[in-house]
Design an enzyme around this catalytic site. Structure first.
Site, short mmCIF file in Angstrom:
data_model
loop_
_atom_site.label_atom_id
_atom_site.label_comp_id
_atom_site.label_asym_id
_atom_site.label_seq_id
_atom_site.Cartn_x
_atom_site.Cartn_y
_atom_site.Cartn_z
N SER A 1 3.98 -8.01 3.35
CA SER A 1 4.48 -6.82 2.63
C SER A 1 5.05 -5.72 3.49
CB SER A 1 3.37 -6.24 1.75
OG SER A 1 3.21 -7.02 0.59
N LYS B 1 3.26 4.71 2.30
CA LYS B 1 3.20 3.86 1.10
C LYS B 1 2.15 4.43 0.15
CE LYS B 1 2.60 -1.08 -0.07
NZ LYS B 1 2.32 -2.42 0.52
N SER C 1 5.65 -5.87 -0.57
CA SER C 1 5.44 -4.81 -1.52
C SER C 1 5.80 -3.42 -1.02
CB SER C 1 3.98 -4.79 -1.97
OG SER C 1 3.12 -4.52 -0.87
#
Lengths: 446, 68
Positions: free
Chosen positions: A179, A80, A155
């Site tokens: 997330s 990420k 996210s």
């Protein structure tokens, strides 16, 4: 070549170790899938193809020389883009971070590389991880691979989309209110939020320092476990097997606003687990209705503390909605933050109490299907509900309490959208949670 | 400061900073703050750590400002 993209690390690692498959072949398979799918899905912000090819060649040379690094040797993974990888930008999906280049790997990335992982790229996300849909990104929205008109969740939406499509074999995400688990459920992958503090957040752009967790998104519970064992610095040594064969089901509050198809799929799973001999009884979190206000006051305060200097210096470099929510966050009073911290302790105690004499809690990971991109409300039963509140509803409690939680896929809705089952374990017993999750995964696959 | 006073001052300050459009989000946060303050663990007269059933007035909830 693309068949590699559907295999698990558990299946691939022995092939790599025995040199029947090379790391170079795996990297090429992933890069080909990125070329094929990412123009539509937008899961990656940076693809590090050249360095991945170089690293894969080194991993293959090492094996030829008789040196294997470990469980992840030669396995292509993504990260990420909230996490530092040396020499690469850590954009946090924001123009605010333009020009940033990480000077060092985050310790968890160092651990992955030491275990042989090959980093193939940095994944798109909701800007600064402050959202659940991955549509507010300076690099454009991520799209759900099962229906590109829909959100992949967030996210860590890019990570989930990348794992679900075989653009990488696994990814590392972060989870402050769900997330990792939200996008994993929305995209049909496994996602693990370990016990709070087990994986270091050093080298990770913070959102809410007392709620932030780091963990893997993968294609199986076994793969999540392989990665967790590599990146966790305080991995517990508790018993691995399910000792009680008893699960708790917190229906009150959590099931009050729930998509009927998800409810039906979940109830089928409960029946199958009961049929396999597991005992499942209903439990109650007495202060469940206070979860959302407690969570909001903590995440707002801590996010505002980090972002205040940047909000003052370059407010227009944020995406509009993220900036608005961060500006609102700055108005939380200190006395309300203190009240929320007290509430968190109450909730932590209540979750621990219902886990007593049980292996884990089970509940749906999401109360709704993946929403359309850009939607702010969604119909659930007779009423319209806020998308963000819905996406957080099942997951945020366990960020407050620090209990480990994992989502596993349990099928699809009539729209062919994935449904996830969330399994919550005891604090400091992530290994035991993974054993319980593996048992459930195996039961549902038979 | 009670929540109504806080909200009035926050809206005024936001407007002065050119952020008048965040008023609906401030109102949502105010609803969350009222809920937070209504929780029974805030009552110093409640013995223990407030683990009893929440008071009925702590169950009225508005839309959250959310996080991730």
């Amino acid at each position: 070549m693309t068949s590699y993209n559907t295999l698990t690390i558990e299946q691939l690692a022995p092939l790599v170790a025995s040199r029947r498959v090379s790391s170079a072949e795996l990297v090429e398979a992933c890069l080909a899938e990125i070329d094929r799918r990412d123009p539509e899905l937008n899961a990656f912000i940076t693809v590090t193809g050249d360095s991945a090819r170089r690293d894969a060649a080194k991993r293959d040379e090492e094996l030829a020389g008789g040196h294997g690094r470990g469980a992840l040797h030669g396995i292509p993974m993504s990260i990420k883009d909230l996490i530092d990888v040396a020499g690469q930008p850590t954009t946090a999906a924001s123009r605010v971070r333009s020009g940033h280049i990480a000077s060092a790997d985050a310790p968890l990335v160092t651990a992955l590389k030491r275990a042989g992982a090959v980093i193939i790229g940095k994944c798109n996300l909701h800007e600064f991880a402050y959202g659940t849909t991955s549509d507010d990104s300076a690099f454009g929205p991520v799209r759900n691979p099962h229906d590109p008109t829909r959100s992949p969740g967030g996210s860590s939406g890019g990570s989930a989309a990348a794992v679900a499509t075989g653009m990488c074999m696994a990814s590392i995400g972060t989870d402050t209110g769900g997330s990792i688990r939200i996008p994993a459920a929305a995209c049909g992958t496994v996602g693990l939020k370990p016990t709070y503090g087990e994986v270091p957040c050093e080298g990770v752009v913070p959102l809410s320092q007392t709620l932030d967790h780091v963990g893997p998104l993968a294609r199986s519970v076994a793969d999540a476990r392989l990665i967790w064992e590599v990146i966790a610095v305080t991995a517990d040594a508790q018993i691995e097997t399910s000792s009680h064969r008893r699960l708790g089901l917190p229906r009150a509050y959590f099931f009050e606003t729930l998509d009927e198809e998800i409810r039906a799929r979940f109830d089928e799973v409960v029946a199958r687990l009961q049929g396999s001999g597991l005992v499942i009884d209903e439990v109650s979190i007495p202060h469940a209705r206070d979860i959302s206000p407690v969570y909001d006051h903590i995440v707002c305060t801590e996010a505002a503390a980090y972002h205040a200097p940047m909000l003052d210096a370059r407010p227009h470099d944020y995406t509009e909605r993220v900036r608005e929510r961060l500006e609102v966050a700055r108005y939380v009073l200190a006395e309300d933050y203190a009240r929320a911290l007290k509430g968190r302790e109450v909730l932590r105690h209540e979750v621990a109490e219902v886990l007593d004499e049980r292996d884990a809690l089970i509940l749906p990971t999401l109360p709704i299907q993946a929403p359309p991109i850009g939607a702010t409300t969604v119909q659930v039963g007779a009423g319209r509900q806020a998308v963000r509140s819905m996406l957080l509803r099942m997951t945020q409690l366990f960020n407050l309490t620090g209990h480990p939680a994992i989502t596993i896929p349990i099928g699809v809705t009539s729209d062919r959208l994935p449904v996830g089952l969330q399994i919550v374990g005891h604090r400091g017993a992530t290994r035991r949670l993974l054993a319980t999750a593996a048992l459930i995964e195996a039961t549902l696959q038979t | 400061m009670n929540v109504d006073e806080w909200l009035e001052r926050a809206i005024r300050d936001a407007e002065q900073r050119g952020l008048g459009h965040i008023r609906p989000l401030l109102e949502a946060l105010a609803r969350q703050t009222r809920a937070l303050r209504a929780a029974d663990w805030n009552d110093p007269t409640v013995p223990g750590d407030g683990r009893s059933e929440p008071a009925p007035d702590s169950r009225a909830r508005g839309a959250g400002t959310d996080g991730q």
